[in-house]
Design an enzyme around this catalytic site. Structure first.
Site, PDB file in Angstrom:
ATOM      1  N   ASP A   1       0.920  -1.439   0.646  1.00 22.01           N
ATOM      2  CA  ASP A   1       0.288   0.197   0.009  1.00 22.01           C
ATOM      3  C   ASP A   1       0.326   0.948   0.080  1.00 22.01           C
ATOM      4  O   ASP A   1       1.362   1.334   1.329  1.00 22.01           O
ATOM      5  CB  ASP A   1      -1.377   0.318   0.714  1.00 22.01           C
ATOM      6  CG  ASP A   1      -2.189   0.856   1.139  1.00 22.01           C
ATOM      7  OD1 ASP A   1      -1.496   1.533   0.229  1.00 22.01           O
ATOM      8  OD2 ASP A   1      -2.476   1.569   2.515  1.00 22.01           O
TER       9      ASP A   1
ATOM     10  N   ASP B   1      -1.832   6.159  -4.798  1.00 16.86           N
ATOM     11  CA  ASP B   1      -2.103   5.219  -4.509  1.00 16.86           C
ATOM     12  C   ASP B   1      -1.802   4.048  -4.278  1.00 16.86           C
ATOM     13  O   ASP B   1      -3.419   3.793  -5.004  1.00 16.86           O
ATOM     14  CB  ASP B   1      -3.531   5.758  -3.159  1.00 16.86           C
ATOM     15  CG  ASP B   1      -3.583   4.927  -2.052  1.00 16.86           C
ATOM     16  OD1 ASP B   1      -2.983   3.831  -1.473  1.00 16.86           O
ATOM     17  OD2 ASP B   1      -4.598   4.944  -1.407  1.00 16.86           O
TER      18      ASP B   1
END
Ligand SMILES: *[C@@H]1O[C@H](CO)[C@@H](O)[C@H](O)[C@H]1NC(C)=O
Length: 412
Positions: free
Chosen positions: A124, A302
């Protein structure tokens, strides 16, 4: 004799240090796509899209709370604020007890070993902590757990890790240091992470065990260097850069370099605009069928967000020029399936086209298909968009700690 031998040793040592060691430029970690937002019959899974938005909003709400605590939101970005807690629509709230496989959004996962246990980890770039389920967790719905007593290198730290997304989703537990190793062998010692002993709600949202944050240390709740920063400081990667290649098959995360066989030309790097911890670059434009519709915005890149989101006004403007586009509620938009536009993003250099497959999320009924750009004010501040895997499936993305920049190149 003794003298000669030691001279020889010195000479050999000198030769060894002068000869470039043919260390691989980087380490490839195979990653897999877990599920998606389009059903097998080609229709969009609206419930999964809504769940994904709530999860993403609350994840970043947590990040904004961390930024506020560490540096003050007013020092971060004009217009930044902590948004209200996002909640699931009522018909989805009743399904908390369902197995996670029915609640999944799209995640890119790979294997990482901590101590003596392997975990399936979501990589992530939109958060900065590492956590996995503890063997003491009865609410964690996963097989792989961390048992500190079975790892001789485990060291418990003081304090507790807790993330709360405000909608009832939480994870908390003690903090440890231990060896962490990627499958292909980037191995660090003394990595700080949490083994969570309680987990609830839609926090995980997919069939993986835990999460490896790959954003900057400033976003870390644990106030610790994320794994990749530890790898840099321990000298186990040859360059402070990692690259993502997200595709339907053979996807990879490349640690310590970029895999140039997966892209064409040079990477186009853009400097980060913020020290708050996100991978944020500025000067972006959104281009629809060759026409620039939105310009000069900032983008957070992201990998832990599936779709793309922009401020509601900007996104309304984006769709206003597209024939037949209409709002489908909850920040979602539909476009006639048979006339999807070509969408591209530029940061002032090349124009990077969003893959049509990634931009079209499937049938929404009435001849419309959901598009992968939603309108949502996540609290990052004026003119900040959040670009997730829809973008990252369309380009090769390099995250450079060394250059303090994000780079893109067209796929090979
Ligand atoms: C780069 O990607 C190609 C294609 O997926 C792969 O075969 C190769 O092993 C990768 N290179 C390295 C050094 O891992």
């Amino acid at each position: 004799m003794f003298c000669k031998a030691s001279l020889l040793t010195v000479a050999l040592a000198l030769i060894a240090s002068a000869t470039p060691i043919t260390k691989p430029a980087g380490i490839r970690i195979p990653i897999q796509k877990r599920s998606g937002l389009t059903k097998a019959d080609g229709t969009a899974d609206r419930d999964a899209i809504l769940r994904e938005r709530v999860r993403v909003q609350n994840k970043h709400r947590n990040n904004l709370i961390t930024i506020d605590r560490k540096m003050g939101l007013e020092n971060y970005h004009v217009g930044a604020h902590i948004p209200p807690v996002a909640t699931l629509p009522e018909h989805l709230q009743k399904r908390q007890s369902e197995s996670l496989t029915d609640q999944q959004s799209e995640e890119w996962t790979g294997t990482v070993a901590i101590g003596s246990q392997s975990f399936i980890i979501d990589f992530d770039t939109g958060s900065s902590d590492l956590w996995v389920p503890s063997s003491d967790c009865s609410s964690c719905q996963t097989q792989d757990t961390y048992d500190p007593s079975s790892s001789s290198s485990s060291e418990e730290q003081s304090g507790t890790f807790a993330i709360s997304y405000g909608d009832g989703s939480t994870a908390s537990g003690p903090i440890y240091k231990d060896h962490v190793e990627s499958v292909a062998g980037v191995s660090v010692t003394g990595q700080t992470f949490s083994a969570v002993t309680s987990e609830s709600g839609d926090l995980v949202g997919g069939p993986f065990d835990g999460l490896m944050g790959m954003a900057w240390p400033a976003l870390s709740e644990l106030n610790a260097d994320p794994f990749f920063w530890t790898a840099i400081s321990q000298g186990v990667v040859s360059e402070g850069v990692f690259g993502f290649y997200l595709s339907d098959s053979d996807s990879e995360l490349y640690l310590g370099g970029t895999n140039s066989s997966l892209y064409t030309g040079d990477l186009e790097y853009h400097d980060l605009v913020s020290s708050a911890g996100f991978w944020t670059i500025g000067g972006a434009s959104a281009i629809v069928n060759g026409q620039t519709v939105n310009s000069d915005f900032e983008t957070i890149i992201d990998s832990g967000t599936t779709l793309m989101y922009g401020p509601t006004d900007a996104v309304a403007k984006f769709y206003s020029g597209i024939n037949g586009a209409q709002s489908l509620g909850s920040g979602l938009y539909g476009i006639p399936c048979d006339s999807f536009p070509t969408v591209a993003i530029s940061w002032g250099g090349s124009t990077f086209t969003i893959s049509p497959n990634a931009f079209n999320l499937g049938n929404a009924g009435d001849g419309l298909c959901y598009a992968a750009l939603g309108g949502e004010n996540f609290g990052f501040g004026d003119n900040v968009w959040l670009l997730g895997d829809t973008l990252m499936q369309s380009v090769y993305t390099a995250f450079s700690v060394d250059k303090y920049a994000v780079g893109f190149a067209n796929l090979a």
